[in-house]
Design an enzyme around this catalytic site. Structure first.
Site, PDB file in Angstrom:
ATOM      1  N   PHE A 190       0.862  -1.183   0.000  1.00  0.00           N
ATOM      2  CA  PHE A 190       0.000   0.000   0.000  1.00  0.00           C
ATOM      3  C   PHE A 190       0.896   1.230   0.000  1.00  0.00           C
ATOM      4  CE2 PHE A 190      -2.312   3.521   1.775  1.00  0.00           C
ATOM      5  CZ  PHE A 190      -3.581   3.414   1.206  1.00  0.00           C
ATOM      6  N   THR A 235       1.783  24.537  -4.759  1.00  0.00           N
ATOM      7  CA  THR A 235       1.691  25.780  -3.996  1.00  0.00           C
ATOM      8  C   THR A 235       2.359  25.667  -2.630  1.00  0.00           C
ATOM      9  OG1 THR A 235      -0.375  26.407  -5.088  1.00  0.00           O
ATOM     10  CG2 THR A 235       0.118  27.470  -2.979  1.00  0.00           C
ATOM     11  N   LYS A 258       2.693  10.192   8.496  1.00  0.00           N
ATOM     12  CA  LYS A 258       2.037   9.672   9.696  1.00  0.00           C
ATOM     13  C   LYS A 258       2.650  10.203  10.994  1.00  0.00           C
ATOM     14  CE  LYS A 258      -0.394   5.648   7.868  1.00  0.00           C
ATOM     15  NZ  LYS A 258      -1.759   6.118   8.142  1.00  0.00           N
ATOM     16  N   ASP A 304       9.348   2.857   1.554  1.00  0.00           N
ATOM     17  CA  ASP A 304       8.146   3.554   1.992  1.00  0.00           C
ATOM     18  C   ASP A 304       8.020   3.396   3.507  1.00  0.00           C
ATOM     19  OD1 ASP A 304       5.614   4.384   2.677  1.00  0.00           O
ATOM     20  OD2 ASP A 304       4.601   3.417   0.987  1.00  0.00           O
TER      21      ASP A 304
END
Length: 500
Positions: A221, A383, A358, A327
């Site tokens: 994931f 931005t 997280k 990851d």
């Protein structure tokens, strides 16, 4: 005899009498000498309603449903009353939280040090004058990075791009991998684009829009944006109806437990996965620019692999000049007993990029090679490009981790918790299947045949707990989770499984 010990002793008959209400008062304690990291948290779960959700939580959920999606609702929380390891609801219940906002709360609810940081002029400035960092960074931005995000960078990765969420972190890491690959193929960052590349890019065609991919693993994931979603392979519900890129996936080794009893079989599974990765790198119709992998496949069911597997993966990616992205969105900042979970791999050659979010509260990716910066401005850009307010929180969180030695705390408490869970697994083998995460701090999971019922019923025993994959119960306590919290959890789990 102290009042605290009397309360603890008088509580136990009540617990035995009512399986659904193991704690009834904040005065109950496990040990009079226990000193929690968060001084305002209760001594144990507090249960004031006979069922979950209670009437007030139900009322708030109905109100919310009028204006917001609530079909994934776990519980309605009252964060003004939550403290340390305990999450409160509007009915006055307080549950020991070993899910921690999907593994994203590091040092407890209403941490007093973070509250002080939130009240500083520096934080006020960051919140009300939020800058477009690429164009208008504050004069303090370099200092904030150097004293926080970069101070705690993984070994060998001295550069960072900040972002806003885990999906965003992986998404921009993929972009960096593609741009780096094409820059190297052109002959270096100083070589400019050709007119054909510039023109074809506007038609979404090669060579300006090159045929490249990111290789990921089944069960992984990595987020829900378009690129990250194409590498997410955990559940169909994440991907249904969304167009995807033609990117390869390799089989993540499915280890068998206990590990010691299946060493030879597990080694073969890991080698088969490595062989598949190399085959895909060499033959896939859209060449991979990078391989992305989690130190533990979290959403996919808490799937582990050995350090040897990751060492071989690093060697294969280096051999074929493919970048390796670790990851660490869910595993970073200490939950596995190391600050960064890939430290468990014992690599001589670190990953090329490490993504994070997280527990960091901020997000982004670290990278090792300054040539991985795009060769022109506005290529890696939006931005906000991160958030100084969240970077200040990251710095404060890491200060708390250092001050309280929370990485070592998590390693020690994790070893204790795993050992006790092994005992429960021997006693109740049908309820604690495939126990995994030994030596990985509190990053522990097991399978349960009635997992969804297990998770719902846990609240009645004073525990907020989560799942992953098809059948896994995953533990994601905060870094301030201590041995007495583990004892509370273990006692509740044993009482819970007796009712299933």
């Amino acid at each position: 005899m102290s009042a605290a010990i009397r309360a603890a002793r008088t509580l136990r008959p009540a617990m035995a009498a009512s399986a659904t209400r193991p704690f009834t008062t904040a005065g109950a304690v496990r040990l009079a000498s226990v000193k929690p990291f968060h001084k305002d948290e209760p001594a144990g779960p507090i249960l004031k309603t006979s069922s979950f959700p209670g009437p007030e939580a139900t009322r708030y959920a109905k109100e919310l449903n009028e204006v917001f999606e609530t079909r994934s609702l776990n519980m309605v929380a009252d964060y003004t009353k939550s403290a340390g390891n305990y999450i409160a609801d509007p009915d006055g219940n307080m549950l020991l939280d070993v899910y921690a906002q999907i593994a994203s709360i590091p040092v407890g609810y209403n941490n007093p040090i973070l509250r002080k940081i939130a009240e500083t002029p520096e934080m006020v400035d960051a919140i009300i004058n939020r800058p477009a960092l690429g164009n208008f960074p504050s004069h303090t931005w370099a200092s904030i990075l150097k004293t926080g995000i970069l101070k705690y960078a993984p070994k060998g990765l001295d550069n960072v791009y900040t972002a806003m969420a885990g999906s965003d972190s992986n998404e921009i890491a993929y972009k960096a991998a593609f741009m780096y690959r094409r820059q190297m193929e052109r002959g270096g960052p100083e070589v400019d684009f050709t007119p054909e590349e510039i023109e074809s890019a506007m038609r979404n065609e090669a060579p300006g829009s090159p045929k490249l991919s990111i290789l990921s693993f089944k069960g992984g994931f990595h987020g829900r944006l378009f690129g990250s979603l194409s590498t997410t392979r955990s559940k169909p519900i994440h991907k249904l109806d969304i167009p995807a890129f033609d990117w390869p996936q390799a089989t993540f080794p499915q280890l068998k437990y206990p590990l010691e009893q299946h060493a030879e079989e597990n080694a073969k599974a890991e080698q088969a996965s490595i062989d598949e990765v190399e085959h895909l790198i060499k033959t896939w119709r859209v060449p991979p620019a990078a391989v992305i992998v989690e130190p533990v496949q979290s959403e996919g069911g808490d799937n582990h692999a050995s350090p040897s597997f990751y060492q071989k993966l690093r060697a294969v990616t280096r051999k074929h000049n493919v970048l390796l992205i670790a990851d660490e969105v869910q595993t970073g900042l200490g939950a596995t007993g190391k600050f960064w979970a890939h430290e468990h791999w014992n690599l001589q050659d670190p990953p090329d990029m490490v993504t994070f979010s997280k527990k960091a509260q901020t997000a982004g990716y670290y990278f090792r090679n300054i040539d991985m910066r795009p060769n022109k401005p506005y290529r890696q850009f939006n931005t906000w490009m991160g958030d100084p307010a969240k970077a200040l929180l990251f710095r404060g969180i890491c200060g708390e981790i250092e001050r309280l030695d929370l990485v070592n705390n998590t390693a020690k408490v994790g070893d204790y918790l795993f050992g006790k869970l092994e005992g429960l697994a021997q006693k109740y083998p049908d309820h604690f299947q495939n126990l995994r995460g030994k030596g990985r701090g509190t990053f522990i999971a097991f399978d349960h045949p009635k997992r969804d019922e297990f998770l719902v019923k846990a609240k009645s025993f004073g525990i907020n707990i989560g799942g992953s994959g098809a059948s896994a119960v995953r533990l994601r306590p905060m870094l301030i989770f201590q041995q007495h919290h583990a004892d509370i959890l273990l006692e509740a789990l044993e009482k819970l499984v007796k009712t299933l």
